[in-house]
Design a protein around this motif. Structure first.
Motif, PDB file in Angstrom:
ATOM      1  N   GLY A 194      11.933  48.798  64.382  1.00  0.00           N
ATOM      2  CA  GLY A 194      11.033  49.920  64.579  1.00  0.00           C
ATOM      3  C   GLY A 194      10.642  50.631  63.296  1.00  0.00           C
ATOM      4  N   TRP A 195      11.462  50.509  62.255  1.00  0.00           N
ATOM      5  CA  TRP A 195      11.159  51.184  60.988  1.00  0.00           C
ATOM      6  C   TRP A 195      10.232  50.375  60.090  1.00  0.00           C
ATOM      7  CZ3 TRP A 195      11.211  55.870  59.498  1.00  0.00           C
ATOM      8  CH2 TRP A 195      12.188  56.779  59.911  1.00  0.00           C
ATOM      9  N   ALA A 196      10.150  49.063  60.302  1.00  0.00           N
ATOM     10  CA  ALA A 196       9.527  48.185  59.309  1.00  0.00           C
ATOM     11  C   ALA A 196       8.093  48.575  58.963  1.00  0.00           C
ATOM     12  CB  ALA A 196       9.588  46.735  59.806  1.00  0.00           C
ATOM     13  N   ASP A 197       7.329  49.084  59.913  1.00  0.00           N
ATOM     14  CA  ASP A 197       5.932  49.441  59.641  1.00  0.00           C
ATOM     15  C   ASP A 197       5.724  50.943  59.465  1.00  0.00           C
ATOM     16  OD1 ASP A 197       6.392  50.165  62.241  1.00  0.00           O
ATOM     17  OD2 ASP A 197       4.506  49.366  63.037  1.00  0.00           O
ATOM     18  N   LYS A 198       6.805  51.697  59.270  1.00  0.00           N
ATOM     19  CA  LYS A 198       6.684  53.160  59.191  1.00  0.00           C
ATOM     20  C   LYS A 198       7.258  53.721  57.889  1.00  0.00           C
ATOM     21  CE  LYS A 198       7.213  53.371  64.213  1.00  0.00           C
ATOM     22  NZ  LYS A 198       7.421  51.898  64.362  1.00  0.00           N
TER      23      LYS A 198
END
Length: 483
Positions: free
Chosen positions: A133-137
């Motif tokens: 969930g963090w990879a694109d944020k």
């Protein structure tokens, strides 16, 4: 009154699908390594589980080279949303193979199947889900201007939580765009090598993750390799200090999660029965093979006798034995070497005058087992109060005032974790501000979540794993400094 007991309920070991021979995973494929093969044992029986091919210096060069190629050509240029798909796929595959992984972990490590099944494997999957969930944020997470991956991460993990520690290391590294060369512990390499199969199933690009089995010499080759940009190590304080000396003056980033000697503090207004369960979980979970174990129990003097009496009664109900039995509470010590260390420190406690009480539970004749043990009358100068035993051994001390509790809790070179048991919220807040520990649990113990950072102070290391802080450890900003 008849005495009732649980009948044996063993898990089927065939579910683990143990192979006779395992190979290193380099550049997306399994290859024979140039090192001396090692045999990994089932600590509950002493039997050989499998033979594992280990790596040599040229193999480490190949793994780092494969990781560098994948970093520059594929993984770092890939969008965060695309990386997230791979990480999410890995998490789902861990879930799908959870039963197999749990049985294999218990066979190779010695921990009870209940813990592998209900804690280790689900939490490992949760770390990959969370970091997917963090990879694109990353650009919106307050991690500094233009956060970018460091490069190739060299990661070394211990034997107490083999797959879970792998997840703690690999998931944030991949989410932030880094590639990985990981060395599992020599006594517990099997779930890491099955994880390599999962990377193939997920069609992870070759070289993004590499697994290099071996002993301490392989770890040294990895952390000192000139192609490594970031080292993450979990293990003993002694080795952590050595790594820090080796990397001093280099540009290699470093995080260390090392030993602990946590204080579990029980005040006179604590819910005693609830605290007893927390004390038992704090020290006897995973046979005490936990760096943040509550191995020092500090009890307010007015309730000390009650707490110790109830604690002994509760410990007598714990079942020690076959790790694959679903009713087992305490499994096998991971190795003969660790069992010898536990016995040495327990003997020192008796020699220095502490009062030993050991559960009368039967101990299997085969394998490496140690019955849960509680020492009372412990002084802060004793070895059992100062040194990390890393086994099912609890040291009990008393205190009269909150200030004395803080003083005794902080009288240790370690600073990884602590626990506080009281009904007063103000006391919890006051005490946590005084304790030199990276994590302090209130009216509970050994609770983990991927979103919560974990790490220590003093000789327990530096840096954090988990949460946003754990992501920052794998990133650099425009100024090439910390983000």
């Amino acid at each position: 009154m008849p005495v009732f007991d649980y009948a044996p309920a063993p898990e089927n070991r065939d579910i683990a699908r143990v192979k006779q021979y395992y190979q290193p995973f380099i550049g997306g494929g399994f290859v024979d390594g140039g090192g001396e093969p090692l045999k990994t044992l089932n600590p509950a029986t002493g039997e050989v589980l499998a033979e594992v091919s280990t790596v040599s210096s040229p193999d480490v060069d190949s793994a780092v080279g494969a990781a560098r190629k994948a970093f520059e050509r594929v993984w770092s240029p890939m969008s965060g949303s695309e990386r997230a798909k791979y990480i999410f796929r890995i998490a789902r595959l861990i879930q799908e193979r959870a039963r197999e992984l749990a049985v294999l972990e218990s066979l190779d490590n010695g921990k009870p199947i209940r813990e592998s099944r209900d804690a280790d494997i689900p939490t490992a999957a949760a770390h990959f889900f969370y970091h997917a969930g963090w990879a694109d944020k990353l650009d919106y997470a307050g991690l500094g201007p233009n956060p970018r991956p460091l490069g190739v991460a060299g990661q070394v993990i211990p034997w107490n939580f083999p797959l879970l520690m792998l997840a703690w290391k690999i998931a944030p590294a991949l989410a932030t765009g880094n590639t990985v060369v990981l060395k599992p512990a020599e006594t517990t390499p099997l779930t890491a090598l099955v994880f390599a199969e999962i990377c193939q199933q997920a069609e992870l690009p070759p070289g993004v993750v590499n697994i290099v089995p071996g002993a301490g010499d392989v770890g040294e080759m990895l952390v000192t390799h000139p192609g490594i940009d970031k080292v993450a190590f979990t293990g003993s304080t002694e080795v952590g200090k050595l790594i820090q000396r080796q990397l001093a003056g280099t540009r290699t980033r470093l995080t260390l999660e090392l030993g602990g000697k946590a204080a579990n503090i029980v005040f006179d207004d604590a819910p005693i029965d609830q605290a007893i369960e927390g004390i038992v979980n704090g020290i006897f979970f995973n046979q005490g093979h936990v760096c943040c174990a509550g191995s020092r129990l500090l009890v307010q003097e007015s309730v000390a006798d009650e707490v110790v009496a109830k604690l002994r009664a509760r410990v007598e109900t714990l079942r020690l034995g076959d790790p694959l039995d679903k009713n087992t509470d305490i499994g096998a010590i991971n190795s003969a070497e660790q069992l010898a260390k536990i016995r040495e420190l327990v003997a020192s406690g008796e020699d220095e005058g502490a009062q030993r009480w050991t559960s009368p539970c039967p101990v299997p004749e085969k394998g490496f087992f140690f019955a849960p043990t509680v020492f009372s009358g412990v002084e802060s100068s004793m070895r059992i109060a100062r040194e990390e035993i890393f086994g099912p051994v609890l040291s009990v001390q008393t205190f009269r005032t909150p200030d004395e509790a803080v003083t005794k809790a902080n009288t240790t070179p370690y600073g990884l974790s602590a626990g506080v048991w009281t009904e007063k919220g103000s006391r919890i807040l006051w005490l946590t501000s005084k304790l030199r520990a990276g994590v302090v649990w209130a009216n509970t113990f050994n609770r983990f979540d991927p979103s919560a950072p974990f790490g220590g102070y003093k000789e327990s290391g530096f840096g954090r794993e988990g949460g946003r802080s754990g992501l920052a450890a794998y990133l650099k900003g425009d100024d090439d400094g910390e983000v």
